[in-house]
Scaffold this motif. Sequence first.
Motif, PDB file in Angstrom:
ATOM      1  N   LYS A 417       0.833  -1.211   0.000  1.00  0.00           N
ATOM      2  CA  LYS A 417       0.000   0.000   0.000  1.00  0.00           C
ATOM      3  C   LYS A 417       0.861   1.251   0.000  1.00  0.00           C
ATOM      4  N   PHE A 418       1.949   1.219   0.751  1.00  0.00           N
ATOM      5  CA  PHE A 418       2.837   2.381   0.804  1.00  0.00           C
ATOM      6  C   PHE A 418       3.480   2.629  -0.555  1.00  0.00           C
ATOM      7  N   ASN A 419       3.949   1.566  -1.215  1.00  0.00           N
ATOM      8  CA  ASN A 419       4.552   1.727  -2.539  1.00  0.00           C
ATOM      9  C   ASN A 419       3.523   2.225  -3.552  1.00  0.00           C
ATOM     10  N   ALA A 420       2.295   1.705  -3.437  1.00  0.00           N
ATOM     11  CA  ALA A 420       1.248   2.155  -4.356  1.00  0.00           C
ATOM     12  C   ALA A 420       0.913   3.628  -4.126  1.00  0.00           C
ATOM     13  N   SER A 421       0.888   4.039  -2.855  1.00  0.00           N
ATOM     14  CA  SER A 421       0.551   5.439  -2.553  1.00  0.00           C
ATOM     15  C   SER A 421       1.644   6.383  -3.047  1.00  0.00           C
ATOM     16  N   LYS A 422       2.902   5.919  -3.062  1.00  0.00           N
ATOM     17  CA  LYS A 422       3.973   6.768  -3.600  1.00  0.00           C
ATOM     18  C   LYS A 422       3.765   7.010  -5.087  1.00  0.00           C
ATOM     19  N   LYS A 423       3.338   5.978  -5.802  1.00  0.00           N
ATOM     20  CA  LYS A 423       3.054   6.156  -7.224  1.00  0.00           C
ATOM     21  C   LYS A 423       1.868   7.089  -7.426  1.00  0.00           C
ATOM     22  N   THR A 424       0.872   6.964  -6.541  1.00  0.00           N
ATOM     23  CA  THR A 424      -0.295   7.839  -6.651  1.00  0.00           C
ATOM     24  C   THR A 424       0.090   9.295  -6.431  1.00  0.00           C
ATOM     25  N   VAL A 425       0.943   9.539  -5.419  1.00  0.00           N
ATOM     26  CA  VAL A 425       1.392  10.912  -5.153  1.00  0.00           C
ATOM     27  C   VAL A 425       2.144  11.464  -6.350  1.00  0.00           C
ATOM     28  N   ALA A 426       3.028  10.644  -6.939  1.00  0.00           N
ATOM     29  CA  ALA A 426       3.783  11.107  -8.108  1.00  0.00           C
ATOM     30  C   ALA A 426       2.849  11.456  -9.259  1.00  0.00           C
ATOM     31  N   SER A 427       1.829  10.620  -9.454  1.00  0.00           N
ATOM     32  CA  SER A 427       0.885  10.864 -10.556  1.00  0.00           C
ATOM     33  C   SER A 427       0.050  12.115 -10.301  1.00  0.00           C
TER      34      SER A 427
END
Length: 487
Positions: A417-427
């Motif tokens: 979830k943390f790795n996915a949220s980092k991608k979401t923040v970048a997007s």
Amino acid sequence: MKKLIALLGCAILVQVQAQTTNEKWDLRKCIDYAVQNNISVRQADVQARISALLAHQSKLSQYPSLNMNSGTGVRFGRSIDPTTNQFSTSQFLYQNFGLNTSIQIYNGGAIKNNIKAAVFNAQAALAEVERTANDISLNVANFYLQVLASREQVKITQVQIAQSQTQLEITKKRVEAGVLPELNLAEIEAQLANDSSNFVTALTGYELNILNLKGLLSLDPAIGFELEFPPVESIPLESFGDLQPELVYQLALTSQPLQKANDFRIKAAQKSILAAKGQMYPTLSFGGNLATNFSNSFKKTTGFTFLGYSPVTGAEPKVTISNVDYYVQNPLYRFSQSSRGFGGLWEGWSNQISNNFGQNVGINLSIPIFNSGQAKTAYQRSKLDLRTVELQKTQADLKLKQDIYTAYNNATAALEKFNASKKTVASTQKAYDYALKRYEVGLLGSLDLITNQNNMLRAKVQQLANQYDYVFKMKVLEFYKGQGLKL
């Protein structure tokens, strides 16, 4: 709007000034303070002290007993005078002293095994204190990380307010120049108000988490309290390779306080079986005592008058001399008595105490034959108690294994979830940057810009929450490994 922002800034400044007068608390200090002052830990410590006292008392039972007794009083009516062993109907003062001792020579090992059982129970109680302290430590770590996360949320909302304020100033100039309609300005102002509301909500949540942490530490809510805020990236974490669930479980079996307490309880139950079995064997003891007594009548004889001899009735003893019977006659007296004063009641005390002094020693043997089945029932129950403790240990070990595998799965999911949220923040950050550029050249409306900005804010808050959730779940795994909380 500027007044609202200034008011919020003043509130933050007052809070910071109030806190800077106090010493900062890091996680280690919070845990140490909670372990020393939390009510649950202190209650467990009291129980451990009681168990230690019981263990100490059981050790003293193997030594000889020594008791002294004494009694003083007045007897009325018909009774036996303790110094003459004669019946008396007069009132008299009595006093006695005694000293006795006894020691068990053989009792089937009951005392020895009771001592060992009490010692194991005391060790189990100490392990319970450690278990309670560990639970409190985990709770403190959880609350501490929540405070850190809520503080970061406050920072994010502050940045959002600054961005909205900048957009407001730019939009206001463009509206005044006639490039943009006034609707855009109203939408940006509404967004700034919403950002300010989010800031107040985040600040309230931060203060509430501080209060919750104070409650766990048993601190007065009115006391100033400032935490040390290390970057979340600097919190050390072990790799998943070192936290495989089966490895962690094998280490936890020998390191977790509950497992150690169960091991001690099993050993105590085993010794209790031997102690109960010893109660069915004969008991041999050695003892002795010292005793003396004193008594004195309330009345004393002051004189007497000889009245002659008793008349012969033929029932008296007789002595035959030269075929002549001579009857033995008793002399008759009339005694005169007077009451003794208090001092007179104690006349002859030292002589009687010395003359009546007696001693005895002996060996006593007690063989249990029938006692309503109490000894046998106690023995059978002690074996069932052992079975109960063994089942409790099995259940605790199974729960421990389940908790460790659950914690491992939770930590794995938290990392994803943390790795996915980092991608979401970048997007969302990229989308906001593009939207801002288009807005600045008039190709995008303010509502679309606000939408992208809110998406970016939510993504950052969610990433922060996921990051702290991942850190805490990894700390839970490290805790089960038995190496404490690495800070």
